[in-house]
Write a protein that holds these residues in place. Sequence first.
Motif: not given
Length: 210
Positions: A12, A25, A44, A46
């Motif tokens: 990822i 992402y 992060i 996503l």
Amino acid sequence: MAQQLWDISPPIHSASPVFPGDTPYSQQWCATIAPGCPVNVSAITLSPHVGAHADAPLHYAPDGAAIGALDLESFLGPCRVIHAIAQGPLLRWQHLEHAITADLPPRVLVRTYAQAPTGWDDGLAAYAPETVERLADLGVRLIGIDTASIDPASSKTLDSHQVIRRRGLRVLENLVLDAVPEGDYELIALPLKLTQADASPVRAVLRTLR
């Protein structure tokens, strides 16, 4: 003999393919190691459908359960990997029946790619809904696939998702099965306990049976 382990999760990163319109992402650093700061800390963003993931009923039913409410049993235990390479656009029973036996485990993962793509595949292979019905009739509780969806990318009715909703099956998508021979394994693919989410990333692995 030591048990062999297959990591069936794609990496990822910012270039990971996502369903058109979904959230890719991205990552930023909130803190970095420097004088006065002893750690690196990132944030992060996503979609929970990036990479290998488990869908929750909330994804395909407005009153469905969130991923954190699901029992983990379906995501852990014996499974069978079946090869149906380049048999799309819909996986029908004749593509799987060579590997269907009386001792079929309650988890079935299907490989459709000779090699997993690095970008979005609009022509991804998906399960025909009648195939899901027949697997459920045989006691299968979880189905998985190496594409981004168990339904065609263009589907607006999500017929196979509606079958798993009605039959109480769980699902894994975006697996990487390129290196995995057809056969039986132990699956370990636990979703995060996200109490409001419609899906969760998983670190999916297969292990040889003892």
